[in-house]
Every structure is written in C-alpha cells, then in structure tokens.
Design a protein around this motif. Structure first.
Motif, short mmCIF file in Angstrom:
data_model
loop_
_atom_site.label_atom_id
_atom_site.label_comp_id
_atom_site.label_asym_id
_atom_site.label_seq_id
_atom_site.Cartn_x
_atom_site.Cartn_y
_atom_site.Cartn_z
N ASP A 1 1.31 -28.66 -14.75
CA ASP A 1 2.33 -28.10 -13.86
C ASP A 1 1.75 -27.02 -12.96
OD1 ASP A 1 4.11 -29.79 -15.04
OD2 ASP A 1 4.95 -28.31 -16.41
N GLN A 2 0.81 -26.23 -13.50
CA GLN A 2 0.18 -25.21 -12.67
C GLN A 2 -0.63 -25.84 -11.53
OE1 GLN A 2 0.37 -21.97 -12.69
NE2 GLN A 2 1.59 -21.63 -14.54
N VAL A 3 -1.26 -26.97 -11.83
CA VAL A 3 -2.04 -27.68 -10.80
C VAL A 3 -1.14 -28.14 -9.67
CG1 VAL A 3 -3.35 -29.79 -10.35
CG2 VAL A 3 -3.88 -28.41 -12.36
N LEU A 4 0.07 -28.62 -10.01
CA LEU A 4 0.97 -29.16 -9.01
C LEU A 4 1.68 -28.10 -8.18
CD1 LEU A 4 2.57 -32.02 -11.14
CD2 LEU A 4 0.93 -32.29 -9.28
N VAL A 5 1.65 -26.86 -8.64
CA VAL A 5 2.39 -25.80 -7.95
C VAL A 5 1.76 -25.46 -6.61
CG1 VAL A 5 2.94 -23.35 -8.03
CG2 VAL A 5 3.50 -24.79 -9.96
N GLY A 6 0.47 -25.33 -6.55
CA GLY A 6 -0.20 -24.95 -5.30
C GLY A 6 -1.48 -25.74 -5.12
N VAL A 7 -1.95 -25.80 -3.88
CA VAL A 7 -3.16 -26.55 -3.55
C VAL A 7 -4.38 -25.79 -4.07
CG1 VAL A 7 -4.58 -27.43 -1.68
CG2 VAL A 7 -2.08 -27.58 -1.53
N LYS A 8 -5.21 -26.47 -4.87
CA LYS A 8 -6.39 -25.83 -5.47
C LYS A 8 -7.59 -26.76 -5.34
CE LYS A 8 -3.42 -23.64 -8.92
NZ LYS A 8 -2.20 -24.26 -8.35
N ASP A 9 -8.76 -26.16 -5.09
CA ASP A 9 -9.99 -26.96 -5.09
C ASP A 9 -10.58 -26.96 -6.50
OD1 ASP A 9 -11.22 -24.51 -5.48
OD2 ASP A 9 -12.00 -24.36 -3.43
N ILE A 10 -11.75 -27.56 -6.65
CA ILE A 10 -12.36 -27.71 -7.98
C ILE A 10 -12.64 -26.35 -8.62
CG2 ILE A 10 -14.45 -28.48 -9.17
CD1 ILE A 10 -12.66 -30.77 -8.55
N GLU A 11 -13.20 -25.41 -7.85
CA GLU A 11 -13.53 -24.10 -8.42
C GLU A 11 -12.27 -23.37 -8.88
OE1 GLU A 11 -14.88 -25.30 -5.70
OE2 GLU A 11 -16.97 -25.48 -6.36
N GLN A 12 -11.22 -23.44 -8.09
CA GLN A 12 -9.96 -22.79 -8.49
C GLN A 12 -9.35 -23.47 -9.70
OE1 GLN A 12 -8.19 -23.34 -4.63
NE2 GLN A 12 -8.44 -21.19 -4.07
N LEU A 13 -9.51 -24.79 -9.79
CA LEU A 13 -8.99 -25.53 -10.93
C LEU A 13 -9.73 -25.15 -12.21
CD1 LEU A 13 -7.16 -27.75 -12.04
CD2 LEU A 13 -8.84 -29.43 -11.29
N VAL A 14 -11.05 -25.00 -12.12
CA VAL A 14 -11.84 -24.58 -13.29
C VAL A 14 -11.43 -23.19 -13.74
CG1 VAL A 14 -14.16 -23.97 -14.06
CG2 VAL A 14 -13.80 -26.09 -12.79
N ALA A 15 -11.27 -22.27 -12.78
CA ALA A 15 -10.85 -20.91 -13.13
C ALA A 15 -9.48 -20.91 -13.80
CB ALA A 15 -10.83 -20.04 -11.87
N LEU A 16 -8.57 -21.73 -13.31
CA LEU A 16 -7.24 -21.84 -13.90
C LEU A 16 -7.32 -22.40 -15.31
CD1 LEU A 16 -4.21 -21.44 -13.25
CD2 LEU A 16 -4.16 -23.82 -12.50
N GLN B 1 -18.72 -33.26 -15.58
CA GLN B 1 -19.82 -32.34 -15.33
C GLN B 1 -19.37 -31.16 -14.48
OE1 GLN B 1 -23.21 -34.17 -13.46
NE2 GLN B 1 -24.65 -32.85 -14.50
N ASN B 2 -18.45 -31.40 -13.55
CA ASN B 2 -17.95 -30.33 -12.68
C ASN B 2 -16.76 -29.58 -13.27
OD1 ASN B 2 -19.77 -30.68 -10.54
ND2 ASN B 2 -18.57 -32.36 -9.69
N LEU B 3 -15.99 -30.23 -14.16
CA LEU B 3 -14.73 -29.64 -14.61
C LEU B 3 -14.75 -29.15 -16.06
CD1 LEU B 3 -12.16 -32.11 -12.99
CD2 LEU B 3 -12.61 -29.76 -12.33
N CYS B 4 -15.73 -29.55 -16.83
CA CYS B 4 -15.74 -29.17 -18.24
C CYS B 4 -15.89 -27.65 -18.40
CB CYS B 4 -16.88 -29.88 -18.97
SG CYS B 4 -16.99 -29.46 -20.73
N ILE B 5 -15.10 -27.06 -19.31
CA ILE B 5 -15.20 -25.63 -19.59
C ILE B 5 -15.62 -25.37 -21.03
CG2 ILE B 5 -13.54 -24.95 -17.82
CD1 ILE B 5 -11.41 -24.76 -19.98
N ASN B 6 -16.02 -26.43 -21.74
CA ASN B 6 -16.52 -26.29 -23.10
C ASN B 6 -18.02 -26.00 -23.03
OD1 ASN B 6 -17.56 -26.80 -25.74
ND2 ASN B 6 -15.76 -28.03 -26.22
#
Length: 856
Positions: A327-342, A264-269
């Motif tokens: 791999d992009q997730v592991l490169v730098g520290v990201k929260d949920i919002e930054q992860l969704v944007a990525l 519910q928080n991470l879906c981008i579809n």
C-alpha cells in the motif's frame, strides 16, 4: 512545473510546459495507437522530450479509458442489463475478468427461449462481477486514502511488526530446543551448517500433481488486475530517469506506479546480498521462501518421523509486512532507491512488496528481461492480457530478445560441473533418496556427453587437453542431441528437476565449503583430490602473482556455480527445433571450446506479447531502419501489416544547426573506404578505456580539457575522444554542447561477416522472409541494417537539446550510396551534403563552426 494542458484533436494532454509541436504530434498518434489496439513503432530523436511525450500521451489515454469504463459500469449497474451486439451498440471492454459478452455465438437451431435464458444469465453474471470489482476498487481507494492522510498508521504497523518478530523468534527458539532430541534413526554426523547442503526428497509432477510456485504465498488473495501500462527500458538508470520524469509530470501525484527490479537490486537481507551473483541471490531467496512453506506444511502435518532441521526463513518476508509495504508503494511514485529505503524502514522485502502491488498499479516500470521472458513474467506476476506495453530504447530490441534466450557453456565449465557433482554424490550419496540419485546420474551423463561431442575427455584437465579437431559446427537441436547420444534422456524433466531441487545452489554451497578449506573426516582423501582438481582448473592463479585491485576498480561478484550455466543451456535447447541452432566451437584446447545455443527467430518469444496485449509500442531515439522490426519481429510474430503504425518525427533543432557531411576522399585525393583490409587508426589524445569503471575518469579528463579551451594564455585548442562503435561511450552518455561539436564516423561498422552466428542468421532469413522486387536478399539487408543501426545510435550522441549544434562527418565514400543514405534518420538524411573531394568539405566545416561559434 505548471500544468500546461494541451488540446490536440479534441483530447486534453496535461503537460508540465508548453510542448513542442512534434511532442503534440507524438502524443496524439500514441493515443490513437492505444485506443485502436495497434502495434506502434515510434521514433523521436534524443533531446525532443520523448519520455514526457510517452508519459503524458499514454497516461492521458489511460485516464480517459478508466473514465469511460467507470461510466459504463455505472450505467450497467443502474440498469442491470447489458447491451446486446445487434449492430446498434457495442459494450466497452472492461477488465481482464469482464471481457465475456452476451453475444457469444449460440448453436444453430437452438430455441429462442434457451438463447434468451442464457443471455439473461450471462448479463446477471456480468453485473455481479462488476459489483464485486466495484467493491474491491472502493476498498483499495479507501485504504490508500487512509495511508495518505494517517501518518500514525506507519507507527502502529511498526509496533505490530516488532511484536510479531519477537513471537517468531521465540517460536524458532522453541523449535530448536525440541529438535535437539535424539533422532529415531542414527545418521552419519555432519559438520555444522552442512545439513542445508543435502537435497530434500524430490517428487515429480506425476507423483504430486502440478506444483505450486514457491514464490507465491498460499494465503495471498488474488486481486483483480486493472488495465495498466507496462513501461520497460534497458538499464536501471534509464528506468530511474523515467520514474523521475513521471514524478515531475502533471500525473506524478495521482498515478499508482510500481518500480520492479531484480532481487539483486531490491534485496535488503544482508546475508543474501553478500552472495554477489544474481543467480545465487535468486536461488537463496527462493530457497528461503520454500523453507517457510515447508515449515508451514510441517506444522500442519504429523510426519511419521521427525524432519530435518528447517533452514531459516527470510525475516523480511511476512504477509502483513508485505501488505503494508504494498500500500505504501501505491501511495506515491517511487524509484528503486526510494523503494529500497521504504522497505528497510518497514522491514519488509521491496522485491515481493512491489510484486504484490502490480495488480492495482496503473503504471509498472520494469527492465526488458522481466517482460520479454515468459517464465520471468509468470514468476513475477505480470499478466499481459488486455494491457498496454511501452518498450523504450528499443533500437536493439531484436538483439535483446535473442540474447535473453541464448546461452553458452565452456568446456572448462562442463568439466568443473561434472567434477563438483561427482564429489557431491560421493559425499552425500547415502543420505539421498533414489529420485535424487537418478537425476544426478543423468546430469553427470549429460555433462560427459557434452564434453565428448566437443572432442574432449571428462576425466582429463580441460586446460591441458588439446583437441584433434578444431573449427566451428552448427547443428539443429535434434542433430545435436543425436550426435551427443542424449536423445534418450528427457531434457524437460532434467531441467525441471534442476529448477525445483535447486541442486546448483546446493552444489555451490558444497564447493564454497570444501573448495579451499577441508574439515577432517573419512571423506578427506576424496575431497583433497577434488580440491586439487579445482586448483588445476585455474592454473593462472597458482602460477602468476595476483595483481592488487586497482584504485576505484569494482570487485567482481562471486562466480556462480558452473552448473548454473549448464542449466541455462538446457533451458535454451528445450525449445522448438527450427527456431535455434547449437554451435560447437572447438578452439584448440577443451577449456577454450564451447557449446552455444543461438536463437534464430526472436519473434517466437515476442509473439505472445503482441497476441495478449491490447497495444504494444516500441520506441527509441534512432529506430531506423524500421524494416527490421516490421519483418523480423512483427511479421514473423503473426502481426498483420494493417495493425502496424509507424511514427517518426524530426528534431527540435533548426536545420542549420547541423552539418552532416559525407566525405569521399582525403586531402591527398585518396578514396576513403575503410574496409577490413585497409583499417588503420592513429593514436590520439583520449581513447575509450578497456575497463568500464574507468569511463567516468576518462570523461572527466576530456571535459576538463575542453573547459580549458579559450582561457587566457591557454595553449589547448580542443580535445579528441576516440571510441569504438557499440562500445562503452556509444549509448546513454550525454555529449551535449561543447562536449560534442563534431562527430566523425570513420568507416562503416559492419559486423563480422565471417561469424558463423551471423551467417546462419542470414541463411535463416533468406529461407523464411520473402524478397521484394528490386530488393537485396534479406540476409544482406540484415548486415546493412545492423551497420546503420550502430551508425545512427552513435552519431545521435551530439545533439541533445533545442539550441545545440554539431557537425556530423561520415568518413567513407560508401555512405554516398542511396540505399545507405536512406537508412539515416530523417532529420539527418534531409540535410546531408556529399563532398566528393576534401577541399569543399573542409571549407563547409570551417564556415559552419565559425558562424555557430559567434555569440548571438
């Protein structure tokens, strides 16, 4: 922030500033707990920098652990041998796959040459595994290094992704054209989009062997799980705040952190997100992944007859896309919002991309539910063997575990599910295989018996159906099954069928299609009756005008299928009989009555966590009284007393910055004892709203009123905010400085002792827990502890930083009793003043606030 490395007991703790002394103590004790593999209960009041202490203490230990492990690996690879456990040297614990050591006991009387041969072989195998792990680690490190320093990689990956998407689109178009041919067997025509509502052929485990999880990609290589720290908290905002603290810490640049969240928080579809309900989003996502696997298998096999039209797979679920996102997730520290944007930028699913990053991560941040629920852990890919778990905001951990594994269904939901499923079977019965029909009939039978045991009739409207017998009954699971006459049905198989066939999802689509709009067909009369029945289940919608949505009020998500609630109930009751009860609540009408599963022993679900993990730390700002955690959770989970470590620190504020008072009587010398019979509260200026979305508005008005105080010519002298203990204001909201100069606890927030759930829990504890000499029965202690946990959580909202000050008034003479005082946090308990009369209490309050209000 500058790196202020602190050395405590020979251990170096990087810190963004000079820490408080209690933070040094916290980190040192945390380090010792993790190193020794203990279970820690840590209490650090809000405002003392608990999050940073957890981050820097735990990651310092992980840094040293990894360094020692790599040194040991290097030595083993250099010598090619493993030290034997002869009392001189004990090999270090490496990773979860390298835990076997050559000191495994051999059979008695075995020849020496056999023992030596086996030991040598084990040594060689271990060295080979170390070499493989080292190669994987170097490849991963090199891959992440390239991502950090090669900005063109993202552009290249985007081009590759666009090419693959275009190729997939053309392939889908080709398949659709091929599928347009005539079928081998003529079927009854279905309306457009109706094909996806029909259940696929179901095969049980006995017929096809253990089924693979639908969420895993068959081509995904399994990566070794490195030793890591799982950090979990209660809310999304608390997790995001923790991630931001990690970013600001000295470990922010080098830590491989993964933030996990729900679909519910991470879906981008966009098509899936519009479903609203978390359960519907989960089901739709899993169904789309299943479609992908079915399509892959169909392309490999040559079926006897052409399959049904395949449903679309998610465009954001592609192997290479997800590997790049991982791999992009592991490169730098990201929260949920930054992860969704990525994920949106990479057109790759953040939910699955973050899951693929778990094995290589050093720090995994996730909600309570993912870690505390075994099935969810397995589905997400969380492996706890030899890992470290930190559970923050753990003051309500026992209630959280109980809530996760409890479930309730109403009589109205049972009737709705029965009617919907019956109509579904009538509509698609001729298209379903025998296995599907068999299980559907079993579910219909279960629903009918559940309604009968409540005293109702499945064929009548639950809103107008009165029950002859009212009241509440508690049953063991076995007694409930016998009384319901369903002991002859294998609930485990029914539950498994519901999960794998996704029948609740199909049923939801069916009711969405035919609940309000009907298409002309020969099934029209039956569906018209179904539509009428659905309308009768919600008479208020037809009889009373619908009020418009208030300004600023969030719209509720679309309701899930009632069968989904029944599935949760089935999952709850398929557990050990002695660990739970079924509560039959009969409340006049069938629609108001319910069946509820109550978990009595949360330790049974926590036991696996403490058994598998290297170390577990439960932490919070107010953990008193800690006896609940020791007795109800850890001891019942089989944790030895010597493995449990308790740590509680004081506050960073000076002792004269708080004034805790117990006031036993009012101005008229009337004894203050706010029991249930005597409770009455006057109306005040501000009070807690009933709707959650109005909390911010009330807080803003409350703050604005306080800021007006002291202005020239102003008549406002203060503001009073009235709130309910355990309500919307009691947790997670900052009342620092002038927003909380005085906290008044009116009465003692004891839970409802008449509650059947609480009475059963008390009886269960009295039967299972030992009673110490001079101690109250465990059931009575539970009630007191629940009360004081609520008190401690509420009164801690006012002191938020080192220079803050506030008075704390406990307005009830019962607080003066030593057993109650002993359950307050130490930093409050040591300063409490008991005032038998109102005059001295008022004088002390006046003196305290006059002195603190004078500018220093």
């Amino acid at each position: 922030m500058a790196n202020k490395t602190q050395e405590v007991g020979g251990i170096h703790f990087p810190f963004p500033f000079t820490p408080y002394s209690i933070q040094k103590d916290f980190m040192a004790e945390l380090y010792r707990v993790l190193e020794a593999g203990k279970i820690g209960i840590f209490e650090s009041p809000t405002g003392t920098g608990k999050s940073l202490s957890l981050i820097c203490g735990a990651l310092s230990w992980l840094r040293d652990f990894e360094q020692r492990k790599h040194q040991e690996e290097a030595r083993l690879l250099e010598t090619g041998t493993v030290p034997l456990s002869d009392g001189k040297e004990q090999p270090l614990s490496l990773s979860s796959s390298c835990r076997e050591t050559p000191d495994t006991p051999r059979p008695a009387g075995e020849p020496d040459w056999v023992t030596q041969f086996v030991q040598k072989k084990e040594e060689r195998d271990l060295v080979d595994r170390l070499k493989e792990e080292q190669v994987r680690r170097k490849k991963r490190e090199e891959r992440l290094r390239q991502i950090r320093h090669n900005a063109q990689l993202k552009c290249a990956a985007k081009c590759v992704r666009q090419e693959e998407e275009e190729m997939e689109r053309l392939l889908c178009l080709s398949r659709e054209m091929l599928a347009a041919g005539a079928e081998a067997e003529p079927r009854e025509p279905l309306a457009s989009g109706e094909e996806e509502l029909v259940l696929a052929e179901y095969e049980s485990d006995e017929e096809k062997g253990a089924a693979r999880g639908v969420d895993t990609d068959e081509d995904d290589p399994e990566e070794e799980h490195v030793t890591k720290i799982y950090y979990c908290s209660r809310t999304h905002s608390q997790l995001a705040q923790f991630v931001h603290e990690v970013q600001r810490s000295p470990f922010g640049k080098d830590t491989r952190l993964v933030s996990l969240g729900s679909r519910q928080n991470l879906c981008i579809n966009g098509d899936v997100k519009t479903l609203g309900s978390a359960q519907l989003i989960n089901d739709r996502c899993v169904e789309m992944q299943r479609s992908k696997h079915e399509r892959n298998r169909a392309e490999e096999e040559k079926p006897k007859r052409r399959r049904q039209e395949h449903r679309a797979a998610c465009p954001f679920y592609g192997y290479e896309q997800l590997q790049l996102l991982r791999d992009q997730v592991l490169v730098g520290v990201k929260d949920i919002e930054q992860l969704v944007a990525l994920g949106k930028e990479a057109r790759a699913c953040p939910y699955y991309g973050s899951r693929f990053a778990i094995p290589a991560a050093q720090l995994v941040v996730l909600p309570y539910q993912m870690l505390l629920h075994a099935a969810t852990r397995q589905a997400v890919g969380i492996w706890l063997q030899g890992q470290v778990v930190l559970i923050d905001e753990a003051h309500n951990l026992i209630d959280t575990i109980t809530g996760i594994h409890s479930a309730e269904v109403s009589g109205s939901q049972l009737c709705q599910a029965h009617s919907q499923l019956l109509q579904y079977m009538e509509r698609y019965g001729k298209r379903l295989k025998a296995k599907n029909l068999m299980y559907i009939k079993q579910i219909l039978y279960l629903l009918e018996k559940f309604v009968t045991v409540l005293g109702g009739n499945i064929k009548q409207n639950p809103n107008t159906q009165s029950l002859s017998q009212t009241g509440t009954e508690l049953k063991t699971i076995n007694d409930f099954l016998f009384e319901s006459q369903i002991d002859n049905i294998n609930l485990f198989k029914v539950r498994r069928y519901c999960e794998r066939s996704m029948i609740s999802r199909k049923l939801f689509g069916f009711t969405e299609r035919y609940g309000t709009v009907l298409t002309p067909s020969r099934e029209q009369p039956r569906l018209a009756g179904f539509q009428h029945f659905l309308q009768t289940l919600q008479p208020t919608a037809a009889e009373t005008p619908v009020s418009p949505v208030e300004e600023g009020e969030a719209r509720l998500p679309r309701p899930a299928s009632p069968l989904m609630h029944i599935e949760s109930f089935l999952a709850a009751v398929t557990t050990a009989n002695q660990d739970g009860r079924v509560i039959l609540s009969r409340q006049g009408s069938l629609c108001q009555s319910s069946l509820k599963f109550l978990l009595l022993n949360p330790a049974v679900h926590f036991a696996q966590v403490v058994k598998e993990c290297r170390a577990v730390v439960i932490a919070g700002g107010t953990m008193q009284p800690m006896s609940d955690f020791r007795e109800q959770l850890l001891a019942c989970a089989g944790v030895e007393a010597e493995r449990v470590v308790e740590f509680s620190c004081g506050h960073v504020i000076p002792p004269d910055n708080i004034l805790p008072l117990v006031i036993c009587s009012g101005p008229s010398s009337q004894q203050l004892e706010f029991t249930y019979q005597k409770r009455e509260l006057p109306q005040m200026i501000f009070q807690e709203p009933k709707k959650a979305n109005q909390v911010e508005q009330v807080l803003a008005e409350y703050s604005r009123c306080i800021k007006c105080c002291g202005q020239a010519g102003g008549t406002v002298t203060g503001a009073l905010l009235l709130s309910v203990v355990g309500g919307k204001m009691s947790e997670g909201i900052n009342f620092s400085d002038n927003l909380g100069r005085c906290v008044v606890m009116v009465g003692m927030p004891y839970p409802n002792i008449r509650s059947p759930e609480l009475q059963e829990k008390m009886a269960y504890l009295d039967q299972t827990l030992p009673r110490g000499p001079g101690q109250p029965p465990p059931g009575k202690a539970l009630v007191e502890n629940l009360c004081m946990k609520a008190v401690n959580q509420s009164i801690g909202r006012a002191i938020r930083h080192q220079k803050d000050f506030a008075s704390i008034v406990l307005l009830d003479q019962r607080y003066a009793r030593p057993p109650i005082l002993g359950k307050l946090p130490a930093w409050i308990r040591d300063c409490v003043e008991v005032k038998a009369t109102f005059g001295p209490a008022f004088a002390a309050m006046r003196k305290f606030h006059r002195e603190k209000s004078v500018p220093s």
